[in-house]
Design a protein around this motif. Sequence first.
Motif: not given
Lengths: 499, 98
Positions: A19-25, A176-179, A190-200
Motif C-alpha cells: 500500500v503506498i501513499g504519495l505527498e507531492v509538494h 493521495t488516498k492510500p493506493i 509512484a514514479a508515474a504518478y509524480v510524473r503526471s502531477v508534474r506534467e499537469i
Amino acid sequence: MAKAELMNYEQALEQFEVVIGLEVHVELNTNTKMFCGCKNEFGNEPNTNVCPICIALPGALPAVNKTAVESSIKIGLALGCEIAPTGRFARKNYFYPDLAKNFQTSQYDEPIAFEGALEVEVPSGAVHNVLIERAHMEEDAGKLTHIGGSTGRIQGAEYSLVDYNRAGVPLVEIVTKPIYGAGSEAPELAAAYVRSVREIVKGLGVSDARMERGNVRCDANVSLRKKGAEKLGTRTETKNVNSLRSIERAVRYEIQRQAHILANGGTIIQETRHWHEDKGATSAGRPKSDADDYRYFPEPDLVPVQPSRELIESLRATLPEKPADRRKRLAGEWGFSELEFRDVVNADLLDQLEETVAAGAKPQAARKWWMGELARIANESEEGAIPNITPAQVAELAKLIEDGKINDRLAREVLGYVLAGEGSPAEIVSARGLEVVSDDGALIAAIEAALATQPDVLDAIREGRMQAAGQVIGAVMKAMAGSADAARVRELLIEMANK
Amino acid sequence: MSEITPELVRHLAGLARILVSDEEVEQFTKQLSVIADSVAHVSKAIDADTPSTSHPIAMANVFREDVVEPSLSQAEALSGAPDSADGRFKVNAILDEE
Ligand SMILES: [Zn+2]
C-alpha cells in the motif's frame, strides 16, 4: 549507515500486499511569495528576498497572494477535485529554524481542494485511477546548510546557516488516498504518478516543475500487509526523493526492507526515512514523536478564502488539455508504434520530442536522437541527466542530415561539440568544416582507389548483388575519415557499373 | 470539569519549549482549567448547525496582487540576528531532525 537486509523483490510481492501513499509538494512560480511581496526567485544571494513578514519580525502581518490562490484552484480542478466554498489557513506549530515564525502557515481541516482522481499509466500500459485526498496551500521553508561535522549532514554539525529566500514561497501539497492493488508495479506507479502531477502543473503554467530544483518534491509512504490481512501495516514515510528514478527505487527498497523485517517476525517502526541516491538505500530519520503534535489552529491573521462559483468556472475554462488526452493526440500525430510511444513516455521525453518536432524535425528523427544517442549519453553520465541540448538544436541536427549536409557519423561528432558548448549544429558544421564530401570528383577518386583492390565489385553490382557495394562504400568512408556522403557513393557506384 | 492534568501541562510546555517548575505546573494546571471550562461553557450554548468561527468579523477574500515589493537588504535582514555568517542566520545545530 548500516545497509539493511532486503528480501528478494518477487518473494516480497508473493507474501505481502503493498500500500503506498504519495505527498507531492509543488512550488508555484508566482512573482511573489505566498504572504508577502518578496520575490519568488531561485538562486539569489542569501536573505535578499526577505522582509519583516517572511522572517517573522514582530507585528508583521501576512497578506494572501491572489495569483497563488488561483493557481491552487487550477491545480485542484486539473486533479478533478472539488473546490471548497470556504478554505481557511491554519498554523502548524513546530520548532525548527527553517521557518522563523515557529509555525508554518498551511491549511488543516479546510483545504482548498479535495476528493479528486488522476488516471496514471504505468510502463506496462496498465492504467491506475489514483484517488486524491486533498490539495492544500502552504508556504515553503528556508534553506539550512549544516556546517562542521564530516558529511555536511546534520549529524555532527556544529551549527547551521539559514537562508530565508525560499521561506514563504507558495506551495501546493497534493496528498493521495492510500493506493492499493498496484502489486509489483507500485514503484513504477509512484514514479508515474509524480510524473503526471508534474506534467499537469507544467501544463497549467503554475510551476516551473523542475525536480532538480525542488519545484516538485515527493514524500512516499509505504506499508505492507500480509496477503489477505484486513489491517493496514505500519507505514514509513520516505523523504528527500526528488527524481522520478529515485521515487521508483526508494519505494522498491522500502518494500524489500519492510518485507525482510516482517517475514522475520519484526515490527515496522513508524518513522520518516531518508533516501540516499548514492547508496540506493533509505536510512531511519526520527521516529514519530511528541514533536509531531503540531497543535494546528486557525490562522488569526488571515481571513477565509471563499472562491465564488464564477471564479472557479472561469478558471476551469482556462485548463489546458489533460496529459492523457495530450498523449493520445501526440501518438496519433507522430504515428509511432504503441511501443515506441510508450518508451518515449517512460523515458520522460515527451516534452523534448514535442518541442523538437515543433522546431521542424520529423517525429521519427526526433525520436531517434532523444531515445538513441542522447539517451545513451544520459545513461553514461553520472546523474543519468538528459544532456544539455535544446530541442531546437536537435531539430537542426536532424535537418542537417535530412538535407544531406552531414551523415549519421558526422552528426554524432557534431553532437559532441554541441554538448561541449561550441554552438549550434549548423555553426559547428561550418566552423569545423564537417560537411560530408559529396563532391563527385573527390568521391570518384576514392571509389576508383577502392575498386583497385576489389575489382569484382562492379560486376557484382551489374548482376544485382547490391550488398557488394557495401564493401566499397565502407572503404571510401574509411579513406575519407567518415565524411563521405554514403548515398552519393552508392549512386556513383551504380552509375559506374552501368556504364 | 476540565481535563487539564499536570501531565498535559508538562507536555504542552515541552512542545512550546518552555521550562516549567513543579509550582508552575500546579499553577498553570489550575489556570488552564478555568480557561478550558469557560470554553466548554460556550460550547454548550451552540449546536451542531452553528458554523465555526475563526474571526470575529465576517470577512473573506482579502488578497494581495502578485506584484513584487521591495525586500530588506541582506544587512538589514541580518541586523537583528544574534549571530550570522556568509549572509545567513547562524543557529545552533538541531539534532533531532534529518
Ligand atoms: Zn517577505
